[in-house]
Write an enzyme that holds these catalytic residues in place. Structure first.
Site, short mmCIF file in Angstrom:
data_model
loop_
_atom_site.label_atom_id
_atom_site.label_comp_id
_atom_site.label_asym_id
_atom_site.label_seq_id
_atom_site.Cartn_x
_atom_site.Cartn_y
_atom_site.Cartn_z
CG ASP A 1 -18.26 -12.46 60.66
OD1 ASP A 1 -18.12 -12.83 61.83
OD2 ASP A 1 -17.31 -12.08 59.95
CG ASP B 1 -17.36 -9.45 65.07
OD1 ASP B 1 -17.98 -10.12 65.90
OD2 ASP B 1 -16.25 -9.77 64.62
CD GLU B 2 -19.82 -13.96 64.86
OE1 GLU B 2 -19.49 -14.85 64.09
OE2 GLU B 2 -19.90 -14.12 66.09
#
Length: 410
Positions: free
Chosen positions: A9, A105-106
């Site tokens: 993350d 973003d993960e």
């Protein structure tokens, strides 16, 4: 071999990308926010320094400015964020061929078969962190666990609070670490579900794990059982690299309007634009759809106004005009006449466009060739090269949407 999953993350992703692009902002609080003149004027990301002033994502920009007047405020650059996210994916793919993009973003990484080459999972996590930091300037937090839901929990509940940014949950320690946490911390429990669970006496993840699953299933169906499984560290879903290439169930587009739309005339303008957008995306992906859905969101000061309705069309289509003609009667029948603040249209029951059914009473092939020609012009000269005249009205949003990705500026 025991499965090992990592969840990577990116810390304050949008704000971190902006700070990496502007080294002169390294010691300044940076906020990424939508347009303050419109409804998009909310905080999308705040760097750790800005968060120390109490700034939170989704709060209004004016409120954040009061908390931290010296903050650097940046308009989002979505195309840049997408490019950086793709770069991070390519870094992770050096460690495993099983990388699943969970969000911009993960990302999940299955390193079960990689430990013999790169070392134990903690070492792989540190190497990934270092490479991402060196190549993008972004700090990654990593959760390590035997399945995806525990990896996500390890990242969200523990790695984000560690200085190292790495945390591990195992079959042996997840009860000790996870069960004392508030039930709202469990992946999949939103604010409304938290209230429901609290009302039946469930306040921690451990209490949910020990609650009779039959009662949860009876009350919330399969969703109740899934949450019980998550609380007990059970998740059998694999890391799927092609998750975004799997067969879609629906194609839709929804937008929050820049102001309340009050008349049927201006609402029809936006419905036609949305119909064209959804149909074009269906054509681009090679689908036709038979069910059209319309979602109208009312304004807050009118309570829960708005509605969602759908209709099955006589034949599947990827024509914007066909879609518009299908949803227009839904709008005219169910709209309560109050101002609206959002609208969405979707096309479902998708099938391959190659199986299109010819209609004796409509020039199907001519319509298809016309759509192909218009798509070719837009692909070559941009989405605003050709649009319907109604979009020139004040209600039209064609030019505004063309400058955005996912509702934010490119």
């Amino acid at each position: 071999m025991k499965q090992t999953i990592l969840m990577a993350d990116m810390q304050s992703f949008y704000a971190s990308v902006e700070k990496a692009s502007h080294p002169e902002w390294a010691n300044k609080p940076v906020i990424v926010s939508g347009d303050p003149e419109k409804r998009s004027g909310i905080i999308l990301a705040a760097c750790p320094l800005a968060k120390k002033y109490g700034i939170e994502t989704t709060e209004p920009l004016w409120q954040a400015r009061r908390k931290c007047p010296e903050a650097v405020i940046v308009r989002p650059r979505m195309q840049l964020y997408i490019d950086v996210s793709c770069l991070i994916t390519s870094i992770l793919e050096r460690y495993s061929d099983k990388v699943e993009v969970f969000s911009i973003d993960e990302q999940f990484i299955d390193v079960t078969g990689s430990t013999g080459l790169f070392g134990d999972p903690a070492l792989i996590a540190r190497q990934m962190q270092q490479e991402i930091l060196e190549q993008t300037g972004i700090f990654a937090r990593v959760g390590i666990a035997p399945n995806k839901v525990l990896a996500k929990m390890a990242c969200d509940a523990f790695a984000k609070k560690n200085k190292s940014g790495i945390a591990r949950l195992s079959d042996d320690n997840f009860r000790e670490k996870m069960w004392p946490l508030p039930v709202s911390k469990l992946f999949g429990v939103g604010s409304r579900m938290k209230q429901h669970l609290n009302r039946i006496g469930i306040r921690t993840i451990g209490q949910l794990a020990e609650f009779p699953v039959d009662r949860l299933r009876k009350r919330w169906g399969i969703n109740g059982e899934v949450l019980w499984r998550f609380a007990n560290g059970i998740d059998l879903s694999p890391v799927s690299p092609d998750t975004h290439e799997q067969h879609q169930k629906a194609i839709g587009h929804r937008m929050t309007l820049p102001r309340d739309y009050e008349t049927a005339e201006e609402i029809r303008v936006i419905l036609l634009e949305l119909s064209e957008e959804v149909a074009r995306r269906a054509r681009r992906q090679g689908y036709i759809g038979q069910t059209a859905s319309l979602t109208i969101g009312g304004t807050e000061y009118h309570g829960r106004s708005g509605f969602h309705r759908q209709i099955r069309m006589l034949s599947a289509t990827s024509s914007g005009l066909d879609l518009y003609r299908a949803i227009l009667p839904l709008f005219e029948k169910h709209w309560d006449g109050l101002p609206i603040r959002s609208a969405g249209i979707s096309l479902s029951q998708l099938s391959d466009a190659a199986t299109i059914q010819l209609n004796l009473f409509e020039p199907t092939l001519q319509k298809e060739r016309l759509n192909e020609a218009m798509d070719a012009v837009r692909d070559k000269y941009g989405p605003t090269a050709m649009f319907r005249a109604s979009s020139l009205a004040a209600a039209g949003q064609v030019h505004e949407r063309a400058a955005k990705i996912g509702g934010h500026y490119k």
